[in-house]
Enzyme design. Structure first.
Site, short mmCIF file in Angstrom:
data_model
loop_
_atom_site.label_atom_id
_atom_site.label_comp_id
_atom_site.label_asym_id
_atom_site.label_seq_id
_atom_site.Cartn_x
_atom_site.Cartn_y
_atom_site.Cartn_z
N CYS A 95 -1.11 -6.26 4.89
CA CYS A 95 -2.37 -6.95 4.65
C CYS A 95 -2.92 -7.68 5.88
O CYS A 95 -3.38 -7.02 6.79
CB CYS A 95 -2.23 -7.88 3.45
N ARG A 129 -13.81 -9.87 -3.24
CA ARG A 129 -12.53 -9.44 -2.67
C ARG A 129 -12.02 -8.21 -3.41
O ARG A 129 -12.33 -8.01 -4.59
CB ARG A 129 -11.50 -10.58 -2.79
N HIS A 196 0.98 -5.72 -1.28
CA HIS A 196 1.95 -6.80 -1.41
C HIS A 196 2.78 -6.53 -2.65
O HIS A 196 2.68 -5.50 -3.28
CB HIS A 196 1.24 -8.14 -1.67
#
Ligand code: GLN
Length: 242
Positions: A95, A129, A196
């Site tokens: 990320c 997002r 993640h």
């Protein structure tokens, strides 16, 4: 006894969503097989020795922390990372760390430098997002596709240049930019991903691939009792709807 030497870049600043858990998985899976394991950290201002580790790792981070790390990485660690990649060390970036592997990360008025290990740029968007469970199909060994499942949450949109290869094809989720169906990047043993979870507890087959690649082992690693790990992988895939 072989030893896997890991160097974690900015372990205190670049570690969201428990990304440090990736290191624990590498450690356990080495030790369970009688492979020694050591981890060192390299923080802001620290010079990096390209030969210090077999695997360099950087996790995700908030934009604020990333800004500090981006400058440090580009000014102090860039050459060492290129040298490490050139000798085949594994570089795994998640990320925020992934975004810093490219040419630049544009944050509003500011353009942060990347280390240019892979041909990509990232632009922070004001649009919503990109958040959610995701799964991708990757083919690290030709003809043997596998699935990586995890969770993504990023404001940056990453676009690969013509010379770059994505890590995988999106099965579910947003991936690099929510548009082109690609996730992550791979150039040899340099790997970046938005996933993640942390990533490796949910995808231990990939942890094993990284260990082998980092140690340059031709032979497959000894199998482990992976019932719990298989359940974690199945659950992550299910969460992503795959
Ligand atoms: N700060 C970056 C972004 O929002 C990376 C976030 C992260 O590492 N989860 O795009």
């Amino acid at each position: 006894m072989p030893e896997l030497r890991v160097c974690a870049l900015y372990p205190d600043l670049m570690n969201i969503y428990a990304d440090r858990g990736n290191l624990l998985v590498l450690e356990r899976r080495c030790r369970w097989r009688g492979i020694d394991f050591s981890v060192t950290g390299s923080g802001l201002g620290d010079r990096l020795d390209p030969d210090v580790a077999d695997l360099f790792y950087i996790g995700g981070g908030q934009d604020r922390d990333q800004t500090l790390c981006a400058r440090d990485m580009a000014e102090i660690k860039r050459d060492a990372l290129h040298a490490a990649a050139a000798r085949g060390a594994v570089i795994l970036a998640v990320c925020g760390g992934y975004q810093l592997l490219g040419h630049s990360y544009q944050l509003g008025e500011e353009t942060l430098p990347g280390v240019g290990l892979v041909d990509l740029i990232t632009v922070r968007s004001d649009a919503p997002r990109l958040i959610g469970n995701a799964a991708i199909e990757v083919e690290l060994e030709p003809g043997a596709p596998r699935v990586l499942a995890g969770f993504e949450n990023h404001g940056g949109r990453t676009r690969l240049g013509a010379g770059a290869t994505p890590l995988g094809r999106l099965l579910r989720g947003h991936g690099n930019n929510g548009e082109d169906g690609h996730e992550g990047v791979r150039r040899g043993n340099v790997i970046g991903t938005y996933l993640h979870g942390p990533l490796l507890p949910k995808n231990v087959w990939f942890a094993d691939w990284l260990i082998r690649a980092a140690l340059g082992l031709g032979e497959p690693l000894a199998p482990l009792d992976d019932r719990l790990e298989a359940a974690a992988h199945a659950e992550a895939r299910q969460a992503a709807g795959v």
